[in-house]
Design an enzyme around this catalytic site. Structure first.
Site, mmCIF file in Angstrom:
data_model
loop_
_atom_site.group_PDB
_atom_site.id
_atom_site.type_symbol
_atom_site.label_atom_id
_atom_site.label_comp_id
_atom_site.label_asym_id
_atom_site.label_seq_id
_atom_site.Cartn_x
_atom_site.Cartn_y
_atom_site.Cartn_z
ATOM 1 N N ASP A 162 -11.789 7.272 -0.636
ATOM 2 C CA ASP A 162 -11.791 6.500 -1.956
ATOM 3 C C ASP A 162 -11.092 7.220 -2.977
ATOM 4 O OD1 ASP A 162 -12.172 4.511 -3.700
ATOM 5 O OD2 ASP A 162 -14.342 4.873 -3.807
ATOM 6 N N ASP B 138 -5.989 3.002 -6.312
ATOM 7 C CA ASP B 138 -7.281 3.243 -5.683
ATOM 8 C C ASP B 138 -7.109 2.681 -4.136
ATOM 9 O OD1 ASP B 138 -9.879 3.277 -4.896
ATOM 10 O OD2 ASP B 138 -10.299 1.347 -5.977
#
Ligand SMILES: *[C@@H]1O[C@H](CO)[C@@H](O)[C@H](O)[C@H]1NC(C)=O
Ligand SMILES: *[C@@H]1O[C@H](CO)[C@@H](O)[C@H](O)[C@H]1NC(C)=O
Ligand SMILES: *[C@@H]1O[C@H](CO)[C@@H](O)[C@H](O)[C@H]1NC(C)=O
Ligand SMILES: *[C@@H]1O[C@H](CO)[C@@H](O)[C@H](O)[C@H]1NC(C)=O
Ligand SMILES: *[C@@H]1O[C@H](CO)[C@@H](O)[C@H](O)[C@H]1NC(C)=O
Ligand SMILES: *[C@@H]1O[C@H](CO)[C@@H](O)[C@H](O)[C@H]1NC(C)=O
Ligand SMILES: *[C@@H]1O[C@H](CO)[C@@H](O)[C@H](O)[C@H]1NC(C)=O
Length: 407
Positions: free
Chosen positions: A116, A293
């Protein structure tokens, strides 16, 4: 003089060649997809739940930045943020995530972790986590000779008031074979809420230390600080197959042409300034801020922009921020970054049918009230729907993100 210089260069070259230079290495990534429900169509609630978890993550990152730096990442205001807490916790996010394998401890044990770039900490399930971590591999500090308890507890509250509590540890973490020694991470001792069984064991943030809840270097930052990687860069190919995280450089087999770089505008999230977004040749958005992201599935943009974008093609809003497009005629969307336009393929823009007739599909660009969290300072989140169209390099050394065409 001349020959002396030449020969010393030759000696130097010989020395360099003689050194065991580490090479960048990759770990394969898998995706646990996605929003589709059993009948093959998409439940808008699952998209909304995912967005809430992204929101909760942004809030945690911004709050950590403020604690670590003593100044607000987005000014103002904490009261607005509190109000914006979403309804789904991070742990549900992992249904839509990219994950790969890391090894932790001595002897090393393998864990699957969500990868992430939108957060900065590593978490693993711990031995006293009990039923709330069932189905996951457990990190047991007592089974690792290199484990060190930091004597610091942590508690994370998620959007729906569920919590993860535990203690901080240091241990050796290896990523693609590169070892980060004394890496700080969280070991969960209790989570409330369910931890879906077939998902990654934990989460590895690849964001910057400024947003770390533990105020600690991320695994990759530790690798850079310990000079364990050849270059302070990691890179992603995210695709239906052949996805990988390259550690310590870029994989030249996976991209074509030159990289286009955009500087990180503030050392918080991996946030950059983009140039333009076009739909069917019409420029709708010019100059925007965006976070890149891997942990967000869609492209999220504030409602104003997203409604302008879809208005240009008369698309129908079927639920707040969610638009329906003909499944067999997706529009041409391009996102321009660092002066270069990257088209989104129809396949990536299509998030799946809105119903069992399969005629209309959800567009992968979704409206969302980012302005409320970030006071308008963050307008877009470029998640998978964008990242699957490019090869992306996160350059920690020069604090910039590079984009290239996929090979
Ligand atoms: C996660 O995916 C599985 C199928 O792989 C599904 O059964 C489950 O309902 C999903 N969970 C959530 C929270 O969407
Ligand atoms: C979470 O807790 C706060 C304070 O106790 C409460 O105001 C809020 O309604 C709760 N949210 C949810 C989703 O339960
Ligand atoms: C886990 O945390 C919840 C919420 O704080 C609490 O109610 C529960 O008793 C805890 N469980 C354990 C085993 O500590
Ligand atoms: C996660 O998702 C599941 C399925 O949608 C839901 O039942 C649950 O309440 C969510 N929250 C947690 C903490 O698991
Ligand atoms: C999208 O781009 C393709 C290739 O450039 C072109 O053939 C097509 O007409 C475009 N579609 C629209 C709706 O503009
Ligand atoms: C959108 O709808 C308006 C009003 O009906 C129409 O004038 C326009 O041509 C349409 N645009 C497209 C791209 O379909
Ligand atoms: C979207 O961003 C623009 C530019 O910052 C801002 O003017 C607008 O108010 C934002 N819209 C919403 C709904 O937050």
């Amino acid at each position: 003089m001349r020959s002396l210089l030449l020969s010393s260069i030759a000696v130097l070259q010989a020395l360099v060649v003689g050194l065991p230079q580490p090479q960048p290495l990759s770990i394969p990534l898998m995706k646990k997809t996605t929003f589709k429900i059993a009948d093959g169509y998409v439940d808008p609630a699952s998209i909304k739940a995912h967005i809430s978890s992204t929101e909760a993550k942004l809030l945690r990152g911004a709050a950590a930045f403020e604690r670590n730096a003593g100044i607000a990442l987005f000014s103002p205001s904490p009261t607005k943020r509190a109000r914006m807490l979403g309804s789904n916790p991070l742990i549900n996010n992992s249904n839509n995530s990219w994950y790969g394998i890391i090894k932790v401890g001595t002897p090393p044990q393998a864990f699957s972790v969500e990868v992430d770039t939108g957060s900065s900490d590593l978490f693993l399930p711990g031995p006293s986590c009990g039923a709330s971590c069932s189905g996951h591999k457990i990190y047991n500090p007592h089974s690792s000779s290199s484990s060190e308890a930091l004597g610091k507890a942590f508690k994370l509250k998620y959007g729906d008031n569920s919590t993860v509590t535990g203690n901080q540890y240091k241990d050796t973490v290896s990523l693609a074979g590169f070892k980060a020694t004394a890496q700080t991470f969280g070991v969960a001792s209790n989570t409330t809420g369910s931890f879906p069984k077939d998902k990654p064991d934990g989460l590895m943030g690849m964001g910057l230390r400024s947003n770390s809840v533990f105020n600690a270097d991320s695994v990759f930052e530790t690798l850079v600080a310990q000079k364990a990687v050849p270059e302070p860069v990691f890179a992603f190919k995210l695709a239906s197959s052949g996805s990988e995280l390259r550690v310590g450089g870029m994989n030249s087999a996976l991209y074509e042409g030159e990289f286009t770089y955009t500087p990180v505008t503030k050392k918080g999230f991996w946030q950059i300034t983009g140039d333009a977004i076009e739909i069917n040749g019409k420029g709708v958005v010019n100059g925007f801020s965006a976070v890149v992201d891997t942990g967000t599935s869609a492209i999220l943009g504030n409602f104003t922009y997203v409604s302008q974008l879809y208005a240009a093609i008369n698309a129908t809003e079927v639920d707040k921020g969610l638009y329906a497009l003909p499944c067999n005629a997706m529009p041409n969307v391009t996102i321009t970054l660092g002066g270069k336009s990257f088209p989104l393929s129809a396949e990536t823009l299509n998030m799946g049918p809105t119903d069992s007739s399969g005629k209309m599909c959800f567009g992968g660009i979704v409206g969302y009230d980012l302005g409320d969290i970030t006071s308008g300072q963050l307008q877009w989140i470029l998640g998978d729907v964008f990242m699957r169209n490019v090869y992306t390099a996160f350059d920690v050394g020069q604090c910039r993100i590079g984009f290239a065409e996929l090979a």
